[in-house]
Design a protein around this motif. Sequence first.
Motif, PDB file in Angstrom:
ATOM      1  N   GLY A  70       3.088 -13.544 -13.500  1.00 27.59           N
ATOM      2  CA  GLY A  70       1.669 -13.660 -13.789  1.00 27.59           C
ATOM      3  C   GLY A  70       0.851 -12.453 -13.414  1.00 27.59           C
ATOM      4  N   ARG A  71       1.278 -11.718 -12.391  1.00 29.46           N
ATOM      5  CA  ARG A  71       0.593 -10.472 -12.023  1.00 29.46           C
ATOM      6  C   ARG A  71       1.606  -9.335 -12.046  1.00 29.46           C
ATOM      7  NH1 ARG A  71      -3.811 -11.548  -7.317  1.00 29.46           N
ATOM      8  NH2 ARG A  71      -3.790  -9.272  -7.415  1.00 29.46           N
ATOM      9  N   GLU A  72       2.026  -8.867 -10.857  1.00 30.33           N
ATOM     10  CA  GLU A  72       3.045  -7.820 -10.796  1.00 30.33           C
ATOM     11  C   GLU A  72       4.169  -8.262  -9.871  1.00 30.33           C
ATOM     12  OE1 GLU A  72       1.562  -3.925  -9.969  1.00 30.33           O
ATOM     13  OE2 GLU A  72      -0.155  -4.142 -11.295  1.00 30.33           O
ATOM     14  N   VAL A  73       5.357  -7.802 -10.150  1.00 28.64           N
ATOM     15  CA  VAL A  73       6.520  -8.156  -9.351  1.00 28.64           C
ATOM     16  C   VAL A  73       6.252  -7.854  -7.872  1.00 28.64           C
ATOM     17  CG1 VAL A  73       8.854  -7.364  -8.788  1.00 28.64           C
ATOM     18  CG2 VAL A  73       8.270  -7.988 -11.145  1.00 28.64           C
ATOM     19  N   GLY A  74       6.485  -8.865  -7.034  1.00 25.69           N
ATOM     20  CA  GLY A  74       6.393  -8.693  -5.585  1.00 25.69           C
ATOM     21  C   GLY A  74       4.999  -8.701  -5.006  1.00 25.69           C
ATOM     22  N   TRP A  75       3.974  -9.037  -5.788  1.00 21.27           N
ATOM     23  CA  TRP A  75       2.598  -8.910  -5.288  1.00 21.27           C
ATOM     24  C   TRP A  75       2.217  -9.999  -4.289  1.00 21.27           C
ATOM     25  CZ3 TRP A  75      -1.479 -12.391  -5.603  1.00 21.27           C
ATOM     26  CH2 TRP A  75      -1.251 -13.543  -6.369  1.00 21.27           C
ATOM     27  N   ALA A  76       2.881 -11.161  -4.335  1.00 20.25           N
ATOM     28  CA  ALA A  76       2.479 -12.287  -3.492  1.00 20.25           C
ATOM     29  C   ALA A  76       3.346 -12.324  -2.224  1.00 20.25           C
ATOM     30  CB  ALA A  76       2.550 -13.579  -4.296  1.00 20.25           C
ATOM     31  N   ALA A  77       3.925 -13.466  -1.907  1.00 18.44           N
ATOM     32  CA  ALA A  77       4.645 -13.610  -0.638  1.00 18.44           C
ATOM     33  C   ALA A  77       5.776 -12.596  -0.484  1.00 18.44           C
ATOM     34  CB  ALA A  77       5.194 -15.028  -0.511  1.00 18.44           C
ATOM     35  N   SER A  78       6.392 -12.203  -1.597  1.00 17.96           N
ATOM     36  CA  SER A  78       7.513 -11.260  -1.507  1.00 17.96           C
ATOM     37  C   SER A  78       7.077  -9.862  -1.085  1.00 17.96           C
ATOM     38  CB  SER A  78       8.261 -11.201  -2.843  1.00 17.96           C
ATOM     39  OG  SER A  78       8.821 -12.454  -3.151  1.00 17.96           O
ATOM     40  N   GLY A  79       5.801  -9.544  -1.230  1.00 12.58           N
ATOM     41  CA  GLY A  79       5.315  -8.243  -0.789  1.00 12.58           C
ATOM     42  C   GLY A  79       4.417  -8.295   0.424  1.00 12.58           C
ATOM     43  N   ARG A  80       4.287  -9.472   1.035  1.00 12.21           N
ATOM     44  CA  ARG A  80       3.355  -9.627   2.159  1.00 12.21           C
ATOM     45  C   ARG A  80       4.030 -10.132   3.426  1.00 12.21           C
ATOM     46  NH1 ARG A  80      -1.728 -12.866  -0.658  1.00 12.21           N
ATOM     47  NH2 ARG A  80      -1.836 -11.660  -2.582  1.00 12.21           N
ATOM     48  N   ASN A  81       5.303 -10.486   3.361  1.00 11.63           N
ATOM     49  CA  ASN A  81       5.959 -11.118   4.504  1.00 11.63           C
ATOM     50  C   ASN A  81       6.348 -10.100   5.570  1.00 11.63           C
ATOM     51  OD1 ASN A  81       9.040 -10.398   4.101  1.00 11.63           O
ATOM     52  ND2 ASN A  81       8.214 -10.890   2.076  1.00 11.63           N
ATOM     53  N   GLY A  82       6.959 -10.579   6.641  1.00 11.27           N
ATOM     54  CA  GLY A  82       7.308  -9.701   7.747  1.00 11.27           C
ATOM     55  C   GLY A  82       8.568  -8.892   7.556  1.00 11.27           C
ATOM     56  N   GLY A  83       9.353  -9.183   6.513  1.00  7.52           N
ATOM     57  CA  GLY A  83      10.579  -8.427   6.277  1.00  7.52           C
ATOM     58  C   GLY A  83      11.744  -8.870   7.137  1.00  7.52           C
ATOM     59  N   GLU A  95       5.201  -8.374 -17.168  1.00  6.04           N
ATOM     60  CA  GLU A  95       4.256  -8.620 -16.083  1.00  6.04           C
ATOM     61  C   GLU A  95       2.870  -8.916 -16.661  1.00  6.04           C
ATOM     62  OE1 GLU A  95       5.276  -6.186 -12.322  1.00  6.04           O
ATOM     63  OE2 GLU A  95       6.228  -5.050 -13.951  1.00  6.04           O
ATOM     64  N   HIS A  96       1.979  -9.376 -15.813  1.00 11.71           N
ATOM     65  CA  HIS A  96       0.653  -9.844 -16.263  1.00 11.71           C
ATOM     66  C   HIS A  96       0.810 -10.858 -17.397  1.00 11.71           C
ATOM     67  CE1 HIS A  96      -1.379  -7.075 -13.625  1.00 11.71           C
ATOM     68  NE2 HIS A  96      -0.605  -6.096 -14.070  1.00 11.71           N
ATOM     69  N   THR A  97       1.814 -11.726 -17.210  1.00  9.03           N
ATOM     70  CA  THR A  97       2.146 -12.736 -18.219  1.00  9.03           C
ATOM     71  C   THR A  97       2.350 -14.084 -17.529  1.00  9.03           C
ATOM     72  OG1 THR A  97       3.223 -11.046 -19.595  1.00  9.03           O
ATOM     73  CG2 THR A  97       3.734 -13.344 -20.097  1.00  9.03           C
ATOM     74  N   PRO A  98       1.268 -14.779 -17.183  1.00 10.86           N
ATOM     75  CA  PRO A  98       1.435 -16.092 -16.556  1.00 10.86           C
ATOM     76  C   PRO A  98       1.984 -17.119 -17.532  1.00 10.86           C
ATOM     77  CG  PRO A  98      -0.887 -15.652 -17.011  1.00 10.86           C
ATOM     78  CD  PRO A  98      -0.148 -14.382 -17.299  1.00 10.86           C
ATOM     79  N   ASP A 144       0.859  -1.191   0.000  1.00  8.68           N
ATOM     80  CA  ASP A 144       0.000   0.000   0.000  1.00  8.68           C
ATOM     81  C   ASP A 144       0.893   1.238   0.000  1.00  8.68           C
ATOM     82  OD1 ASP A 144      -2.233   1.631   0.127  1.00  8.68           O
ATOM     83  OD2 ASP A 144      -2.516   1.372   2.290  1.00  8.68           O
ATOM     84  N   ASP A 145       1.553   1.466  -1.123  1.00  3.09           N
ATOM     85  CA  ASP A 145       2.617   2.473  -1.202  1.00  3.09           C
ATOM     86  C   ASP A 145       2.444   3.270  -2.492  1.00  3.09           C
ATOM     87  OD1 ASP A 145       5.139   3.789  -1.680  1.00  3.09           O
ATOM     88  OD2 ASP A 145       6.093   2.394  -0.297  1.00  3.09           O
ATOM     89  N   PRO A 146       2.349   4.596  -2.387  1.00  6.02           N
ATOM     90  CA  PRO A 146       2.200   5.403  -3.613  1.00  6.02           C
ATOM     91  C   PRO A 146       3.415   5.335  -4.521  1.00  6.02           C
ATOM     92  CG  PRO A 146       2.559   6.814  -1.686  1.00  6.02           C
ATOM     93  CD  PRO A 146       2.322   5.428  -1.162  1.00  6.02           C
ATOM     94  N   GLY A 147       4.548   4.880  -3.993  1.00  8.67           N
ATOM     95  CA  GLY A 147       5.741   4.743  -4.821  1.00  8.67           C
ATOM     96  C   GLY A 147       5.835   3.428  -5.561  1.00  8.67           C
ATOM     97  N   ARG A 148       4.789   2.620  -5.490  1.00  6.95           N
ATOM     98  CA  ARG A 148       4.783   1.332  -6.166  1.00  6.95           C
ATOM     99  C   ARG A 148       5.007   1.527  -7.668  1.00  6.95           C
ATOM    100  NH1 ARG A 148       0.014  -3.060  -5.025  1.00  6.95           N
ATOM    101  NH2 ARG A 148       0.679  -4.703  -6.485  1.00  6.95           N
ATOM    102  N   PRO A 149       5.946   0.806  -8.246  1.00  9.98           N
ATOM    103  CA  PRO A 149       6.266   1.054  -9.664  1.00  9.98           C
ATOM    104  C   PRO A 149       5.155   0.574 -10.590  1.00  9.98           C
ATOM    105  CG  PRO A 149       7.502  -0.828  -8.867  1.00  9.98           C
ATOM    106  CD  PRO A 149       6.828  -0.224  -7.665  1.00  9.98           C
ATOM    107  N   ARG A 150       5.076   1.185 -11.732  1.00  8.69           N
ATOM    108  CA  ARG A 150       4.106   0.779 -12.738  1.00  8.69           C
ATOM    109  C   ARG A 150       4.508  -0.568 -13.324  1.00  8.69           C
ATOM    110  NH1 ARG A 150       3.233   4.865 -17.623  1.00  8.69           N
ATOM    111  NH2 ARG A 150       5.314   4.077 -18.118  1.00  8.69           N
ATOM    112  N   ALA A 151       3.519  -1.403 -13.611  1.00  3.75           N
ATOM    113  CA  ALA A 151       3.798  -2.721 -14.172  1.00  3.75           C
ATOM    114  C   ALA A 151       4.341  -2.606 -15.582  1.00  3.75           C
ATOM    115  CB  ALA A 151       2.524  -3.565 -14.168  1.00  3.75           C
TER     116      ALA A 151
END
Length: 472
Positions: A73-86, A220-223, A24-31
């Motif tokens: 398949g969606r956007e870089v980092g959208w799944a576990a890589s963008g949801r973990n505890g860091g 991106e958006h290329t499964p 949830d970051d306004p600096g999120r890069p465009r796909a």
Amino acid sequence: MAPSAMTRWTAALSDAQPVSFWLDDPGRPRAEPALTGTEQCDLLVVGGGYSGLWTALIAKERDPAREVVLVEGREVGWAASGRNGGFCAASLTHGLDNGLSRWPDEIGTLEKLGARNLDAIEEAVARYSIDCDFERTGEIDVATEPYQAEELTAWHGEMRRQGLASGTELLDTDAVRAQVDSPAFLAGIWDRDGVAMLHPAKLAWGLKRACRSLGVRIYEHTPALSLTQRGAGMGVRTPYGRIFARQVALGTNVFPSLVKRVRSYTVPVYDYALMTEPLTDEQLASIGWKNRQGLGDGANQFHYFRLSADNRILWGGYDAIYPYGGRVRAEYDHRPETYAKLAGHFFRYFPQLEGVRFSHAWGGAIDTCTRFSAFFGTAHGGRVAYAAGYTGLGVGATRFGADVMLDLLAGDRTERTDLEMVRKKPLPFPPEPFAWAGISLTKWSLARADEQDGRRNIWLRTMDRLGLGFDS
């Protein structure tokens, strides 16, 4: 728990946004645009999480002339890589205890390679100017029950006997509360150098930018829909095109592998987290935490927690939910009953923070395997490599996995590929309904063990003897 307390604690969730704080970051890069038409390359990387990003980056570092394509398949980092505890750990084995129990003869090598891998991540963050709030703060494993304090003391003694205690410190009650002041904390082991805290989504986005700077072509958006052998190489079909590659590296982790025989080795387990609003200076002073370490408690059903760069507290863990059939679905990403449970636990650990509110609540699937640490392999005559099964500790270990996949594709014998951990696989999960029954019984048994001073019942002892070792 008194109903009034539960009402107060769950009220703190009323404004929580159902999205990962990190994303949830306004600096999120465009796909990047999706692939249309036909592509050809030397190496195709499937998956735009840490596993795929590190593989693409290191492939170009090893050979700048190699043509590398990455599809997501969606956007870089959208799944576990963008949801973990860091939590970016040096451990490649889901903790020293797990590694020592499974690979005692090579644990020294595994620890050395893990430390080297974490150093390399820190160097890459600096070299590519990745602004991901990287802090080498270490982590404290805390005891919240007397039996856990006894176990921590005994475990630190075993670490010393094995020559593996360097950089660690055993903390008694006063010492651990001097670091982070919770009435729940009775003891701790502080690993001062083996864990870094970071902003996980910013790491993924920074790796994407670094890959592009070296010439990796990203779609991106290329499964990737199918994988077939084509002459001396491989063909991958996508919704709007095809890719022909000499070699393929699969970093799809929790999602069904394009190598079907690998699918039985992982199941998705859903993990959930909360993020507070930023703490005031007074609130932060009330709990200390001046050294900003990550923390995790010693229960089987454990919590993990840390500070963000703007002094929010991320609070996650405890519930681990396995959906029948092992399906990965967006509807499982949110679980209000778990959020309520986590909120109650948070305020019991930090009663001085009552009144703090949660700004975000989210969940997601983790690729779990029966040995709790990654496994590796090849397919299609060595043209395809894969790594999966990181079980929630992939922020750091995925870079090591990328090196392993590239070694395997090159046919190189290295210190990494000689490891038993790399050469052998975990036990696969059984088909349904046996997987559901076994995982459900294990969860129940772990909860009972937490209630009974850590005593493991006959089911858990049997799992231990089989090398499955279900614990935190």
